[in-house]
Design a protein around this motif. Sequence first.
Motif, PDB file in Angstrom:
ATOM      1  N   UNK A  88     -15.009 -30.919 -18.896  1.00 36.64           N
ATOM      2  CA  UNK A  88     -15.590 -31.629 -17.761  1.00 36.64           C
ATOM      3  C   UNK A  88     -16.832 -32.395 -18.204  1.00 36.64           C
ATOM      4  N   UNK A  89     -17.135 -33.453 -17.472  1.00 36.71           N
ATOM      5  CA  UNK A  89     -18.379 -34.183 -17.715  1.00 36.71           C
ATOM      6  C   UNK A  89     -19.487 -33.479 -16.940  1.00 36.71           C
ATOM      7  N   UNK A  90     -20.460 -32.878 -17.628  1.00 39.23           N
ATOM      8  CA  UNK A  90     -21.414 -31.987 -16.961  1.00 39.23           C
ATOM      9  C   UNK A  90     -22.386 -32.671 -16.007  1.00 39.23           C
ATOM     10  N   UNK A  91     -22.686 -33.952 -16.231  1.00 41.43           N
ATOM     11  CA  UNK A  91     -23.749 -34.591 -15.467  1.00 41.43           C
ATOM     12  C   UNK A  91     -23.245 -35.478 -14.328  1.00 41.43           C
ATOM     13  N   UNK A  92     -21.950 -35.394 -14.042  1.00 40.65           N
ATOM     14  CA  UNK A  92     -21.417 -36.107 -12.879  1.00 40.65           C
ATOM     15  C   UNK A  92     -20.830 -35.088 -11.912  1.00 40.65           C
ATOM     16  N   UNK A  93     -20.535 -35.534 -10.709  1.00 40.09           N
ATOM     17  CA  UNK A  93     -20.126 -34.614  -9.645  1.00 40.09           C
ATOM     18  C   UNK A  93     -18.707 -34.102  -9.855  1.00 40.09           C
ATOM     19  N   UNK A  94     -18.405 -33.054  -9.113  1.00 39.61           N
ATOM     20  CA  UNK A  94     -17.052 -32.489  -9.118  1.00 39.61           C
ATOM     21  C   UNK A  94     -16.035 -33.553  -8.728  1.00 39.61           C
ATOM     22  N   UNK A  95     -16.311 -34.306  -7.662  1.00 36.49           N
ATOM     23  CA  UNK A  95     -15.378 -35.341  -7.203  1.00 36.49           C
ATOM     24  C   UNK A  95     -15.154 -36.400  -8.279  1.00 36.49           C
ATOM     25  N   UNK A  96     -16.214 -36.798  -8.970  1.00 35.14           N
ATOM     26  CA  UNK A  96     -16.082 -37.800 -10.027  1.00 35.14           C
ATOM     27  C   UNK A  96     -15.260 -37.260 -11.189  1.00 35.14           C
ATOM     28  N   UNK A  97     -15.419 -35.982 -11.505  1.00 33.02           N
ATOM     29  CA  UNK A  97     -14.606 -35.379 -12.562  1.00 33.02           C
ATOM     30  C   UNK A  97     -13.134 -35.393 -12.201  1.00 33.02           C
ATOM     31  N   UNK A  98     -12.811 -35.043 -10.957  1.00 30.74           N
ATOM     32  CA  UNK A  98     -11.408 -35.001 -10.529  1.00 30.74           C
ATOM     33  C   UNK A  98     -10.807 -36.402 -10.534  1.00 30.74           C
ATOM     34  N   UNK A  99     -11.582 -37.404 -10.108  1.00 33.36           N
ATOM     35  CA  UNK A  99     -11.076 -38.778 -10.037  1.00 33.36           C
ATOM     36  C   UNK A  99     -11.279 -39.578 -11.297  1.00 33.36           C
ATOM     37  N   UNK A 100     -11.628 -38.907 -12.370  1.00 37.27           N
ATOM     38  CA  UNK A 100     -12.014 -39.569 -13.627  1.00 37.27           C
ATOM     39  C   UNK A 100     -10.964 -40.554 -14.129  1.00 37.27           C
ATOM     40  N   UNK A 101      -9.671 -40.216 -14.002  1.00 31.07           N
ATOM     41  CA  UNK A 101      -8.625 -41.064 -14.563  1.00 31.07           C
ATOM     42  C   UNK A 101      -7.847 -41.822 -13.491  1.00 31.07           C
ATOM     43  N   UNK A 102      -8.327 -41.782 -12.251  1.00 29.11           N
ATOM     44  CA  UNK A 102      -7.670 -42.513 -11.171  1.00 29.11           C
ATOM     45  C   UNK A 102      -8.233 -43.927 -11.065  1.00 29.11           C
ATOM     46  N   UNK A 103      -7.391 -44.856 -10.685  1.00 32.67           N
ATOM     47  CA  UNK A 103      -7.795 -46.251 -10.571  1.00 32.67           C
ATOM     48  C   UNK A 103      -8.827 -46.435  -9.458  1.00 32.67           C
ATOM     49  N   UNK A 104      -9.786 -47.327  -9.689  1.00 37.93           N
ATOM     50  CA  UNK A 104     -10.791 -47.677  -8.678  1.00 37.93           C
ATOM     51  C   UNK A 104     -10.364 -48.866  -7.827  1.00 37.93           C
ATOM     52  N   UNK A 105      -9.133 -49.322  -8.027  1.00 44.57           N
ATOM     53  CA  UNK A 105      -8.679 -50.511  -7.300  1.00 44.57           C
ATOM     54  C   UNK A 105      -8.557 -50.236  -5.805  1.00 44.57           C
ATOM     55  N   UNK A 106      -8.069 -49.042  -5.453  1.00 44.17           N
ATOM     56  CA  UNK A 106      -7.967 -48.650  -4.042  1.00 44.17           C
ATOM     57  C   UNK A 106      -8.887 -47.450  -3.825  1.00 44.17           C
ATOM     58  N   UNK A 107     -10.144 -47.728  -3.522  1.00 47.91           N
ATOM     59  CA  UNK A 107     -11.155 -46.672  -3.485  1.00 47.91           C
ATOM     60  C   UNK A 107     -10.901 -45.656  -2.373  1.00 47.91           C
ATOM     61  N   UNK A 108     -10.446 -46.107  -1.205  1.00 52.42           N
ATOM     62  CA  UNK A 108     -10.200 -45.174  -0.099  1.00 52.42           C
ATOM     63  C   UNK A 108      -9.067 -44.214  -0.446  1.00 52.42           C
ATOM     64  N   UNK A 109      -8.017 -44.757  -1.057  1.00 50.91           N
ATOM     65  CA  UNK A 109      -6.892 -43.905  -1.451  1.00 50.91           C
ATOM     66  C   UNK A 109      -7.324 -42.922  -2.532  1.00 50.91           C
ATOM     67  N   UNK A 110      -8.158 -43.387  -3.457  1.00 51.14           N
ATOM     68  CA  UNK A 110      -8.658 -42.517  -4.511  1.00 51.14           C
ATOM     69  C   UNK A 110      -9.478 -41.380  -3.920  1.00 51.14           C
ATOM     70  N   UNK A 111     -10.376 -41.703  -3.006  1.00 55.75           N
ATOM     71  CA  UNK A 111     -11.217 -40.678  -2.386  1.00 55.75           C
ATOM     72  C   UNK A 111     -10.365 -39.651  -1.640  1.00 55.75           C
ATOM     73  N   UNK A 112      -9.338 -40.131  -0.918  1.00 57.91           N
ATOM     74  CA  UNK A 112      -8.462 -39.224  -0.179  1.00 57.91           C
ATOM     75  C   UNK A 112      -7.704 -38.301  -1.126  1.00 57.91           C
ATOM     76  N   UNK A 113      -7.248 -38.866  -2.261  1.00 56.09           N
ATOM     77  CA  UNK A 113      -6.513 -38.070  -3.242  1.00 56.09           C
ATOM     78  C   UNK A 113      -7.403 -36.991  -3.835  1.00 56.09           C
ATOM     79  N   UNK A 114      -8.640 -37.364  -4.174  1.00 55.57           N
ATOM     80  CA  UNK A 114      -9.578 -36.407  -4.758  1.00 55.57           C
ATOM     81  C   UNK A 114      -9.853 -35.269  -3.779  1.00 55.57           C
ATOM     82  N   UNK A 115     -10.072 -35.592  -2.516  1.00 63.02           N
ATOM     83  CA  UNK A 115     -10.367 -34.554  -1.525  1.00 63.02           C
ATOM     84  C   UNK A 115      -9.149 -33.663  -1.280  1.00 63.02           C
ATOM     85  N   UNK A 116      -7.953 -34.250  -1.329  1.00 65.81           N
ATOM     86  CA  UNK A 116      -6.729 -33.450  -1.184  1.00 65.81           C
ATOM     87  C   UNK A 116      -6.638 -32.409  -2.296  1.00 65.81           C
TER      88      UNK A 116
END
Length: 309
Positions: A88-116
Amino acid sequence: MLRVQNISFAYLDKEVLSKVSFSVLKGESIALIGESGSGKSTLLKAIYGLYDLKEGTIFWKADQVLGPSFHLVPGMPYMKYLAQDFDLMPFVSVAENVGRFLSNFYLKEKEAKVMELLEVVGMTDFAHIKAKFLSGGQMQRVALARVLALEPELLLLDEPFSHIDYHLKNQLSEHVFSYCKQKNITVIYTSHTPDEILKFSDAVVVMKDGKIIEKDVPQHIYELPKNQYIAQLTGDVNLIPVRYLGVQNNEVLLIRPHQFFISSEGYEATIISSYYNGRVYILKAQFHDVVLTIESREKLIGKIKFQIR
């Protein structure tokens, strides 16, 4: 979908995998079990393409899995491998670690996926906490969510719940394996926990000394083990020479604690000790020169008689 064909691998001159072959269908969950040093973790790494094989081939569908000699970055893109260090990347948030390899093109979908996924692993309350502040068990849960994020075709898990507190382990494992079934993700995982092995696998592969000695459904592995080694990997077992039961040969029976029942007639044994495990009493009983482990619904003392189901 996965075909492991006669593979062997050695560290220097020490052979760790020897002529290993098995296959897995898409969407199946396979438990790899065996004593420490039997080759389980090495097999997972070989399947992911982290090693160059001494011999044999591995195919996922029509694609051959090749090792680091063939890839600048080892590993196969349609697989994810979770080792016991979580990266894990120690200095970033849990959510950022989970979404690390997800595309930023659709940010709302990415956020929903991370929270799921954080909900799957029970870490939604920690979404904005930096990873460096997490316990080992919490880091493992975040790492699980991260490997699930890209919905790999094949997920390789090495002791995926080893750092998780006991009271969370059952719920978490149920959520993770249910999610994988729902997404049709094939899972191969190692475990030393009988509940995880029997409850979540479609088949169990038993390893010893770098070889596969058995592959069968969990029920057969538990109820009809072929030998003591296999039996002891999936829970307590009693070894009873059949001559103690009046049969004149040298065979030894493998009897689970729940396969005894106390009766007014039968074989006689003497209780040495007993304790309550929250479900039944576990009796230790002397029978000839064997100490039996017997499950009982009541606490017993002194001499008892038992039969075998």
